[in-house]
Design an enzyme around this catalytic site. Structure first.
Site: not given
Ligand code: IPM
Ligand code: MG
Length: 355
Positions: A142, A187, A219, A243, A247
């Protein structure tokens, strides 16, 4: 307690849910004898229209002078459909996060038994799911260096040791207050930044022997979250993964309209709903104010006012039990309550209920 609150209502349904948040906050304060004052400030598309800046200096100062910020939502479709726009409402949100040093974004995923039928997951999977996602909020892609021309573009995912250590500490402290289980999501099989996260987490884990630390690739975590949401207690992760995962987490409960969040760090903490500005519903008195109201509960709890937070949560639960609900979570055949009517019901409960 004396508390000064900066109120940033923003765009879309923001002003409507903000008004309910303020009314609920005031009702609880009145009941417990706290003195609360409010300073209203503009942000988002509203502020672009008025002064050309989605997080104006004056708004920043009002936030800095306050004990807490009650934030609602920013965003407007006229910017979403214009990729050439130089200023965007979301930049206001990022500026607020950066300038207030809000590096820890706390997003609880809680389920309400009476809403489980609204969840896309099977009842037996989702019942009892209760975890907190701690998202690093001021670093990573970001805010890393960016470049774009017509042939090539990149975003840089930079993390430094102090940034990682401080957010992991928040994760461990949360795990200690909950069920002593921290899942570090990264990751690390691919990304150098993730390998540093994992290295530092492995250094810190022995300092928290009472907490079970486990490590999960993002993942895999995204899959596990819908296959076995009850596995999780506290998740800690970097900005972009957080982020996306939050959601995903937000739909587990059955409605995004129920999820609050807190962002804390170096300066004034911010309390806001996870959902966005829902421009299509603006002015229609149909938006669910409960995420905003629960962010008021998080606000009280942040200041150590547990009974005040409890009263807000009890009022929310009572409203759900009484089927005083906005349309998207109402049971079949139930009466339709608007944003304002739900707010008025909550205020009445808070002001008059004796347990
Ligand atoms: C969120 C939102 C923001 C983000 C947008 C509106 C900039 O999706 O708070 O999760 O990406 O952080
Ligand atoms: Mg998001």
């Amino acid at each position: 307690m004396n508390l000064k609150i900066a109120v940033l209502a923003g765009d879309g349904i923001g002003p409507e849910i903000s008004a309910v948040g303020v009314d609920v906050l005031s009702a609880v304060a009145a009941r417990f004898g706290h003195k609360v004052t409010y300073e209203y400030a503009i942000c988002g598309a509203d502020a672009i229209d008025k002064v050309g800046d989605p997080f104006p200096e004056e708004t920043f100062q009002i936030c800095m002078d306050a004990d807490a910020v009650l934030f609602s939502a920013v965003g407007d479709p006229k910017y979403d459909n214009d990729p050439t726009a130089k200023v965007r409402p979301e930049q206001g949100l990022l500026a607020m996060r950066k300038r207030l040093g809000l590096y820890a974004n706390i997003r609880p995923v809680e389920t309400f038994d009476c809403l489980i039928h609204k969840s896309p997951l099977k009842d037996e999977l989702v019942r009892g799911a209760d975890f907190v996602c701690i998202r690093e909020l001021t670093g990573g892609m970001y805010f890393g260096e960016k470049y774009q021309d017509d042939e090539r573009a990149y975003d840089t995912n930079v993390y430094t040791r102090p940034e990682i250590e401080r957010i992991l500490r928040v994760g461990y402290e949360y795990a200690r207050r909950r069920h002593n289980h921290l899942t570090v999501v990264d990751k690390a099989n691919i990304l150098a930044s993730s390998r540093l996260w994992r290295q530092i987490a492995k250094e810190m884990a022995p300092m928290y022997p009472d907490v079970l630390t486990d490590y999960m690739y993002v993942d895999n975590a995204s899959m596990r979250m819908i296959q076995e949401p009850r596995f999780f207690d506290v998740i800690v992760t970097e900005n972009t993964f957080g982020d996306i995962l939050t959601d995903e987490g937000s739909c587990i409960s059955g409605s995004m309209g129920l999820l609050p969040s807190a962002s804390t760090g170096e300066h004034t903490p911010v309390f806001e709903p996870v959902h966005g500005s829902w421009p299509q519903a603006k002015g229609k008195n149909i938006a669910n104010p409960l995420a905003q109201v629960l962010s008021v509960a998080m606000f009280f709890e942040y200041f150590g006012l547990a009974a005040e937070g409890r009263l807000v949560r009890d009022a929310v639960q009572a409203s759900l039990d009484a089927n005083v609900r906005t349309p998207e979570i109402q049971v079949d055949g139930g009466a339709h309550y608007g944003t304002k009517e739900v707010g008025a019901w909550l205020v009445d409960y808070i002001s008059n209920h004796n347990s």
